[in-house]
Design a protein around this motif. Structure first.
Motif: not given
Ligand code: MN
Ligand code: MN
Ligand code: MN
Length: 280
Positions: A9-11, A14-16, A39-41, A249-251
């Motif tokens: 999952s992302h927040s 990063s790009d969430g 999260d990305h990187d 999950f992003h958005v």
């Molecule tokens: Mn992404």
């Protein structure tokens, strides 16, 4: 029936779209009992997610999604159960950050040449302190009235083969795997069907992943058909790899990547969380 375990999952780190706290709250609301924030990187959202987990009664697993490359292709390695403060990880993440900054500058230069002034500053506003990436440039282009939608921004200026498509020099997949392992984590090949590979190339990727010390592949990832899940379960078995499960999950309003809305891991898979000390 949905999986209550969601390991991707992302927040906003990063790009969430949502803060780590909001991601945890939403996961809990959707019935997730075990959530990895990946999260990305970056691992900057993990402390907040762990804090939030305490008030929402679910388990947060520290994670990260590392950018890497294999045979000239961009490949994502999810690290689960990492020590976010391990020096090997910290060092790798700062190198990745520098690479992303340089890439953002190059994208901005290209967009400036096309007459889209203030691209870097504009994209930074949407990044809100996080690393600037193409989705932020897309939002800048929409906001400034240059294009009508995010999709158009990618189709005309940022997508494959377009002016803003700058190929980043990510570390090798093997380096990313080693970094995850050094920091105490388990390396998982993210969304194996998203790399546009033939069956033969996909097998060669999975074989190299395994040889480099990778331990699991995402058998269940957002937006996959039953058949795709079954075929990934078979590949996991063939290469003696464990299976992982995550929505990516992003958005909001992307039901195919919603927290806690993926099918469970097929029963023939050895779950990546099998050896973890979890109250399941
Ligand atoms: Mn992404
Ligand atoms: Mn990914
Ligand atoms: Mn992801």
């Amino acid at each position: 029936m949905y999986s209550t375990i969601d390991l991707h999952s992302h927040s906003t780190e990063s790009d969430g779209q949502f803060s780590p706290t909001a991601v945890v709250a939403r996961a809990a609301e959707n019935g997730v009992t075990h959530l990895a924030l990946t999260d990305h990187d970056t691992v900057t959202g993990i402390d907040e997610a762990l804090q939030a987990a305490m008030s929402h009664g679910l388990e947060v697993i520290p994670g990260v999604e590392l950018s890497s490359q294999w045979n000239g292709r961009s490949v994502h390695i999810v690290g689960l159960n990492i020590d976010p403060e391990h020096p090997a990880l910290t060092e790798a993440l700062s190198a990745l950050g520098r690479e992303r900054d340089q890439r953002a500058e190059k994208i901005a230069e290209r967009l400036e040449k096309l007459g889209f002034h203030g691209a870097l500053e504009g994209a930074k506003r949407f990044a809100g302190g996080a690393v600037v990436a193409r989705p932020h440039f897309a939002r800048f282009l929409v906001d400034a009235g240059y294009v009508k939608s995010i999709q158009k921004a990618f189709a005309k200026y940022l997508g494959k083969g377009k002016a803003g498509d700058i190929k980043p020099a990510w570390p090798s997949m093997a380096d990313a795997i080693h970094c995850v392992k050094k920091s105490g984590g388990i390396a998982v090949l993210a969304h194996p069907l998203s790399y546009d590979l033939t069956r033969t190339k996909l097998k060669s990727l999975i074989s190299d992943f395994s040889d480099a010390g990778g331990e699991a592949i995402e058998v269940v990832s957002g937006d996959q058909s039953r058949q795709e899940i079954e075929s990934l379960a078979m590949l996991a078995q063939e290469f003696h790899l464990k299976g992982s499960c995550g929505s990516d999950f992003h958005v909001d309003n992307a039901p195919w990547q919603e927290l806690g809305r993926t099918p469970p891991l097929p029963s023939q898979c050895i779950p990546v969380w099998g050896d973890w000390a979890w109250p399941l």
